[in-house]
Design a protein around this motif. Structure first.
Motif, PDB file in Angstrom:
ATOM      1  N   VAL A   2       0.961  -1.166   0.078  1.00  0.00           N
ATOM      2  CA  VAL A   2       0.030  -0.018   0.172  1.00  0.00           C
ATOM      3  C   VAL A   2       0.848   1.198   0.009  1.00  0.00           C
ATOM      4  N   SER A  25      -3.304   3.569  -1.515  1.00  0.00           N
ATOM      5  CA  SER A  25      -3.612   3.216  -2.954  1.00  0.00           C
ATOM      6  C   SER A  25      -3.468   1.670  -2.697  1.00  0.00           C
ATOM      7  N   ARG A  27      -5.704  -2.317  -3.286  1.00  0.00           N
ATOM      8  CA  ARG A  27      -6.773  -2.998  -3.160  1.00  0.00           C
ATOM      9  C   ARG A  27      -7.218  -3.649  -1.596  1.00  0.00           C
ATOM     10  N   PHE A  29      -6.594  -2.054   1.312  1.00  0.00           N
ATOM     11  CA  PHE A  29      -6.339  -1.212   2.269  1.00  0.00           C
ATOM     12  C   PHE A  29      -6.891  -1.424   3.766  1.00  0.00           C
ATOM     13  N   SER A  30      -8.581  -2.077   3.557  1.00  0.00           N
ATOM     14  CA  SER A  30      -9.148  -2.544   4.672  1.00  0.00           C
ATOM     15  C   SER A  30      -8.625  -3.709   5.369  1.00  0.00           C
ATOM     16  N   ARG A  72     -11.561   6.027   9.840  1.00  0.00           N
ATOM     17  CA  ARG A  72     -11.339   5.747   8.743  1.00  0.00           C
ATOM     18  C   ARG A  72     -12.791   5.383   7.723  1.00  0.00           C
ATOM     19  N   ASN A  74     -13.149   2.806   4.677  1.00  0.00           N
ATOM     20  CA  ASN A  74     -12.622   1.874   3.732  1.00  0.00           C
ATOM     21  C   ASN A  74     -12.949   2.016   2.454  1.00  0.00           C
ATOM     22  N   ASN A  77     -10.783   4.236   0.948  1.00  0.00           N
ATOM     23  CA  ASN A  77      -9.179   3.890   1.162  1.00  0.00           C
ATOM     24  C   ASN A  77      -8.639   5.103   1.994  1.00  0.00           C
ATOM     25  N   THR A  78      -9.213   5.801   2.909  1.00  0.00           N
ATOM     26  CA  THR A  78      -8.660   6.987   3.562  1.00  0.00           C
ATOM     27  C   THR A  78      -8.840   6.803   5.121  1.00  0.00           C
TER      28      THR A  78
END
Length: 124
Positions: A2, A25, A27, A29-30, A72, A74, A77-78
């Motif tokens: 990431v 960035s 896929r 992130f979560s 967050r 998800n 992605n932040t």
């Protein structure tokens, strides 16, 4: 893997607020527990706050409890750090970090990925 990019830093007067964002960035992130650290020039990087991959648990350093909130999204992605009642001693470069390890770690070495940092300056 990431990649992390922080934003939202700046100059604010004591008592003011800022919201930092960390866009990730990738896929997965979560899957990552996320954290914020901060570093004053010439000193080590200090833990500020952390949040689980699902967002159901958070933890903070004592000096920011009740003033800062980590959250967050998800879907976006932040991860965020809402900072209220800012004090001059909060002045630092703030970094977000990600780990697939155990949640709750406060050591720099526990985190695998780091952003480039964003400067927060609080004037008195």
């Amino acid at each position: 893997q990431v990649q992390l990019v922080e934003s939202g830093g700046g100059l604010v007067q004591a008592g003011g607020s800022l919201r930092l964002s960390c866009a990730a960035s990738g896929r997965t992130f979560s899957s990552y527990h996320m954290a914020w650290f901060r570093q004053v020039s010439g000193k080590g990087r200090d833990f500020v706050a952390t949040i689980t991959w699902s967002g159901d648990r958070t933890d903070y350093r004592d000096s920011v409890k009740g003033r800062f909130t980590i959250s967050r999204d998800n879907a976006k992605n932040t991860v965020y750090l809402q900072m209220n009642s800012l004090k001059p001693e909060d002045t630092a470069v703030y970094y977000c970090a990600a780990t697939l390890g155990l949640w709750g770690a406060r050591a720099v070495g526990a985190y695998n990925y780091w952003g480039q940092g964003t400067q927060v300056t609080v004037s008195s």
